[in-house]
Design a protein around this motif. Structure first.
Motif, PDB file in Angstrom:
ATOM      1  N   MET A   1      -5.281   0.291  -8.400  1.00 54.30           N
ATOM      2  CA  MET A   1      -4.918  -1.067  -8.022  1.00 54.30           C
ATOM      3  C   MET A   1      -4.161  -1.751  -9.162  1.00 54.30           C
ATOM      4  O   MET A   1      -4.591  -1.726 -10.317  1.00 54.30           O
ATOM      5  CB  MET A   1      -6.158  -1.890  -7.664  1.00 54.30           C
ATOM      6  CG  MET A   1      -5.835  -3.295  -7.170  1.00 54.30           C
ATOM      7  SD  MET A   1      -7.271  -4.129  -6.424  1.00 54.30           S
ATOM      8  CE  MET A   1      -8.271  -4.375  -7.904  1.00 54.30           C
ATOM      9  N   PHE A   2      -3.029  -2.330  -8.808  1.00 51.34           N
ATOM     10  CA  PHE A   2      -2.163  -3.019  -9.756  1.00 51.34           C
ATOM     11  C   PHE A   2      -1.940  -4.454  -9.266  1.00 51.34           C
ATOM     12  O   PHE A   2      -1.875  -4.693  -8.055  1.00 51.34           O
ATOM     13  CB  PHE A   2      -0.793  -2.335  -9.850  1.00 51.34           C
ATOM     14  CG  PHE A   2      -0.833  -0.869 -10.148  1.00 51.34           C
ATOM     15  CD1 PHE A   2      -0.619  -0.398 -11.433  1.00 51.34           C
ATOM     16  CD2 PHE A   2      -1.073   0.064  -9.127  1.00 51.34           C
ATOM     17  CE1 PHE A   2      -0.635   0.964 -11.699  1.00 51.34           C
ATOM     18  CE2 PHE A   2      -1.086   1.410  -9.387  1.00 51.34           C
ATOM     19  CZ  PHE A   2      -0.868   1.883 -10.686  1.00 51.34           C
ATOM     20  N   GLY A   3      -1.782  -5.380 -10.192  1.00 52.61           N
ATOM     21  CA  GLY A   3      -1.440  -6.742  -9.847  1.00 52.61           C
ATOM     22  C   GLY A   3      -0.024  -7.066 -10.284  1.00 52.61           C
ATOM     23  O   GLY A   3       0.641  -6.271 -10.955  1.00 52.61           O
TER      24      GLY A   3
ATOM     25  N   VAL B   1       0.839  -1.188   0.000  1.00 55.12           N
ATOM     26  CA  VAL B   1       0.000   0.000   0.000  1.00 55.12           C
ATOM     27  C   VAL B   1       0.880   1.246   0.000  1.00 55.12           C
ATOM     28  O   VAL B   1       1.976   1.251   0.561  1.00 55.12           O
ATOM     29  CB  VAL B   1      -0.980   0.027   1.196  1.00 55.12           C
ATOM     30  CG1 VAL B   1      -1.861  -1.203   1.189  1.00 55.12           C
ATOM     31  CG2 VAL B   1      -0.245   0.137   2.518  1.00 55.12           C
ATOM     32  N   CYS B   2       0.383   2.272  -0.647  1.00 54.40           N
ATOM     33  CA  CYS B   2       1.076   3.558  -0.678  1.00 54.40           C
ATOM     34  C   CYS B   2      -0.008   4.634  -0.686  1.00 54.40           C
ATOM     35  O   CYS B   2      -0.712   4.797  -1.679  1.00 54.40           O
ATOM     36  CB  CYS B   2       1.957   3.661  -1.919  1.00 54.40           C
ATOM     37  SG  CYS B   2       2.938   5.181  -2.002  1.00 54.40           S
ATOM     38  N   THR B   3      -0.183   5.318   0.435  1.00 52.76           N
ATOM     39  CA  THR B   3      -1.252   6.303   0.543  1.00 52.76           C
ATOM     40  C   THR B   3      -0.677   7.704   0.728  1.00 52.76           C
ATOM     41  O   THR B   3       0.138   7.947   1.598  1.00 52.76           O
ATOM     42  CB  THR B   3      -2.198   5.974   1.714  1.00 52.76           C
ATOM     43  OG1 THR B   3      -1.466   5.892   2.937  1.00 52.76           O
ATOM     44  CG2 THR B   3      -2.913   4.654   1.472  1.00 52.76           C
TER      45      THR B   3
ATOM     46  N   LEU C   1      -1.874  -1.291  -3.913  1.00 52.49           N
ATOM     47  CA  LEU C   1      -2.983  -0.364  -3.751  1.00 52.49           C
ATOM     48  C   LEU C   1      -2.440   1.023  -3.458  1.00 52.49           C
ATOM     49  O   LEU C   1      -1.783   1.242  -2.441  1.00 52.49           O
ATOM     50  CB  LEU C   1      -3.892  -0.829  -2.616  1.00 52.49           C
ATOM     51  CG  LEU C   1      -4.460  -2.245  -2.793  1.00 52.49           C
ATOM     52  CD1 LEU C   1      -4.946  -2.806  -1.467  1.00 52.49           C
ATOM     53  CD2 LEU C   1      -5.584  -2.232  -3.820  1.00 52.49           C
ATOM     54  N   VAL C   2      -2.696   1.948  -4.368  1.00 46.20           N
ATOM     55  CA  VAL C   2      -2.182   3.309  -4.250  1.00 46.20           C
ATOM     56  C   VAL C   2      -3.370   4.252  -4.051  1.00 46.20           C
ATOM     57  O   VAL C   2      -4.217   4.396  -4.941  1.00 46.20           O
ATOM     58  CB  VAL C   2      -1.388   3.725  -5.507  1.00 46.20           C
ATOM     59  CG1 VAL C   2      -0.935   5.179  -5.394  1.00 46.20           C
ATOM     60  CG2 VAL C   2      -0.184   2.804  -5.702  1.00 46.20           C
ATOM     61  N   GLY C   3      -3.445   4.877  -2.888  1.00 48.93           N
ATOM     62  CA  GLY C   3      -4.491   5.846  -2.613  1.00 48.93           C
ATOM     63  C   GLY C   3      -3.880   7.230  -2.495  1.00 48.93           C
ATOM     64  O   GLY C   3      -2.873   7.408  -1.812  1.00 48.93           O
ATOM     65  N   ASP C   4      -4.482   8.205  -3.162  1.00 54.40           N
ATOM     66  CA  ASP C   4      -3.825   9.519  -3.205  1.00 54.40           C
ATOM     67  C   ASP C   4      -4.796  10.553  -3.765  1.00 54.40           C
ATOM     68  O   ASP C   4      -5.920  10.228  -4.151  1.00 54.40           O
ATOM     69  CB  ASP C   4      -2.588   9.440  -4.108  1.00 54.40           C
ATOM     70  CG  ASP C   4      -1.469  10.379  -3.661  1.00 54.40           C
ATOM     71  OD1 ASP C   4      -1.767  11.548  -3.324  1.00 54.40           O
ATOM     72  OD2 ASP C   4      -0.306   9.957  -3.655  1.00 54.40           O
TER      73      ASP C   4
END
Length: 209
Positions: A202-204, A116-118, A147-150
């Protein structure tokens, strides 16, 4: 962009700054709790317990997962942010490192079920984002998710609209992720819009084209 000393000075008031912006539904933190909630729900509904939190700040999301038994590894470049997070998560592995230089060597042979990277990746320029996202997805397990939230947008037009609405509050030094710019490099990228200025990407594993 704030350097590590700037973040050290901001550490004590960071959570309050976020809360005020979110409560007033203003840039840059409108939708902040819903961003974290979306990421949290994705992790809780998935498989695996190994979580890497990149740029974890004071550890709001990581702490909740930690309390539920997840194995937390985190990197951040602010000593005071790390100290605040360590008080909440004494058994977590917290590493001081500037992620603009990529992952620390100690993590380059490890894999994670979730990364995760927020509210952190906007400190990287677009070309750096692409390289770093590719590096992170390589550290995922086969079914893992990044999962990148920004502050993030589906299109460049949406970003420009937010910039115009924000006026002098807009931070010209930040480089916010735009899904349509990343999609050519990561064709299976998924984007969830949360508010007018926030979203979750979201990346896989194996996402790069």
């Amino acid at each position: 962009m704030l350097d590590s000393k700037g973040f050290d000075l901001w550490a004590d008031g960071y959570d309050k700054s976020v809360r005020l912006s979110e409560e007033e539904n203003t840039y840059p933190f409108a939708g902040y709790k819903r961003v974290l909630g979306s990421i949290y729900n994705t992790i809780r509904s998935g498989e695996g317990t190994r979580v890497l939190d990149v740029g974890f700040g004071t550890g709001i999301l990581a702490k909740r997962l930690y309390d539920e038994g997840y194995s937390i590894t985190g990197i951040d470049f602010s000593e005071r942010m790390i100290a605040a997070a360590r008080e909440k998560m004494p058994e977590a592995r917290l590493i001081r490192h500037d992620f603009s230089q990529g992952l620390p060597d100690s993590l380059k042979d490890r894999t994670f079920d979730f990364i995760v990277c927020t509210y952190a990746i906007h400190h990287l320029e677009d070309r750096q984002k692409i390289a770093f996202i590719a590096e992170l997805t390589e550290r995922l397990t086969a079914a893992g998710k990044l999962l990148v939230g920004d502050v993030a947008f589906s299109t460049a037009a949406e970003l420009e609209q937010c910039r115009a609405q924000s006026g002098d509050d807009w931070d010209e030094e930040e480089s916010y992720p735009v899904a349509e710019k990343l999609k050519p490099f990561f064709p299976r990228l998924e984007f969830e819009r949360i508010s007018f200025c926030s979203g979750v990407l979201m990346f896989g594993k194996g996402s790069p084209a």
